[in-house]
Design a protein around this motif. Sequence first.
Motif, PDB file in Angstrom:
ATOM      1  N   LEU A  37     -16.231 -63.725 -16.132  1.00  0.00           N
ATOM      2  CA  LEU A  37     -15.585 -64.996 -16.700  1.00  0.00           C
ATOM      3  C   LEU A  37     -14.983 -64.419 -17.159  1.00  0.00           C
ATOM      4  N   VAL A  38     -15.138 -63.249 -18.199  1.00  0.00           N
ATOM      5  CA  VAL A  38     -14.861 -63.359 -19.371  1.00  0.00           C
ATOM      6  C   VAL A  38     -12.634 -62.222 -18.765  1.00  0.00           C
ATOM      7  N   SER A  39     -13.320 -61.849 -17.346  1.00  0.00           N
ATOM      8  CA  SER A  39     -11.630 -61.583 -17.192  1.00  0.00           C
ATOM      9  C   SER A  39     -11.012 -62.438 -16.601  1.00  0.00           C
ATOM     10  N   ALA A  40     -11.816 -62.970 -16.015  1.00  0.00           N
ATOM     11  CA  ALA A  40     -11.246 -64.357 -15.145  1.00  0.00           C
ATOM     12  C   ALA A  40     -10.389 -64.908 -16.148  1.00  0.00           C
ATOM     13  N   ILE A  41     -10.918 -65.712 -17.592  1.00  0.00           N
ATOM     14  CA  ILE A  41     -10.313 -66.480 -18.760  1.00  0.00           C
ATOM     15  C   ILE A  41      -9.049 -65.705 -19.441  1.00  0.00           C
ATOM     16  N   SER A  42      -9.184 -64.573 -19.225  1.00  0.00           N
ATOM     17  CA  SER A  42      -8.191 -63.452 -19.654  1.00  0.00           C
ATOM     18  C   SER A  42      -6.730 -63.458 -18.956  1.00  0.00           C
ATOM     19  N   GLU A 315     -17.459 -77.513  -9.692  1.00  0.00           N
ATOM     20  CA  GLU A 315     -17.180 -76.192 -10.061  1.00  0.00           C
ATOM     21  C   GLU A 315     -15.064 -75.929  -9.315  1.00  0.00           C
ATOM     22  N   GLU A 316     -15.090 -75.477 -10.341  1.00  0.00           N
ATOM     23  CA  GLU A 316     -13.952 -74.924 -10.195  1.00  0.00           C
ATOM     24  C   GLU A 316     -13.225 -73.921 -10.855  1.00  0.00           C
ATOM     25  N   PRO A 317     -12.287 -73.231 -10.533  1.00  0.00           N
ATOM     26  CA  PRO A 317     -11.513 -72.270 -10.498  1.00  0.00           C
ATOM     27  C   PRO A 317     -11.425 -71.594 -12.395  1.00  0.00           C
ATOM     28  N   VAL A 318     -10.942 -70.474 -12.884  1.00  0.00           N
ATOM     29  CA  VAL A 318     -10.911 -70.507 -14.575  1.00  0.00           C
ATOM     30  C   VAL A 318      -9.725 -71.238 -14.146  1.00  0.00           C
TER      31      VAL A 318
END
Length: 336
Positions: A37-42, A315-318
């Motif tokens: 999740l962290v890498s996807a948000i960045s 559910e949605e992609p970041v």
Amino acid sequence: MTSYPLTAHLMQRGRDFLGSEYAILCGAMSWVSERHLVSAISEAGGFGVIACGAMTPDLLDAEIAATAALTKRPFGVNLITMHPQLFDLIEVCVRHKVGHVVLAGGIPPKGSVEAIKEAGAKVLCFAPTLALGKKLLRSGADALVIEGMEAGGHIGPVSTSVLAQEILPALAEEHLVFVAGGIGRGEAVAGYLEMNACGVQLGTRFACATESIAHPAFKKAFFRASARDAVASVQVDPRLPVIPVRALKNSGTELFTAKQLEVAKALDEDGIAMGEAQLQIEHYWAGALRRAVIDGDVEHGSLMAGQSVGMVTQEEPVAEIVASLMAQSEAALGRR
């Protein structure tokens, strides 16, 4: 790529500080805010933050390395100030050249802010009151996060809107202040930016993202919930410095009440220290949250969620969540 000039302009100080495209922090959610999740948000232009929680230094070391392998964009690490190995965890962050460390859970112990800043990293601290915000800034904090009681997880007693009205006019002109708690749409983002916040933090909105490793049963509980289902825990013994936790009401809520009684009894009969009592409470939450997030036990585990949970319906992609927030904010600012 879509541009959001009005929002980007108001976020400029936060964007420069974080080194990200948008000044949207992801709240550190134990077991949820991990490498994926962290890498996807960045990667989506926001700023991911690893939730260290109760991790050992070795586990944090592995998590930072794994996150860095998934994104070359900036991300941060959230450390709990009461962690017994706090300074070892800081050393792990220093070794990995983590650019931003968020200190949460209480006033940073002596030397912790200095240890982070000496390595060239930036320090963000949570400020539940104006007085504490000023003290943290004097003590070296580079930015503040003001989080209202609408948030999920550990909360304070004051709403986000009131904190924003108290703190932003007093501090945000000269200092960097991010607003958190109950934010689920871009219109709210726009409102706080117009009040001079440099950015925002969201947790609940990202908890059920496609990239979140949370168990499908955990996500379904969020999709079914309304704002009023996210309730704050009750303190049963005034001696225990228990910070309330907001979560979806289930049997786990009653189990926490029983845990408090158990710890209070240990204070009376076994003479354990207050610090040990508080750590027992924190370890309870770490285990209860893991049961829900990882194992999918949504009845007995902890479903930590903010009151914005009613806006989490699928559910949605970041990347879509971030784009939606920015588009809503831009449209709201365009109507001003």
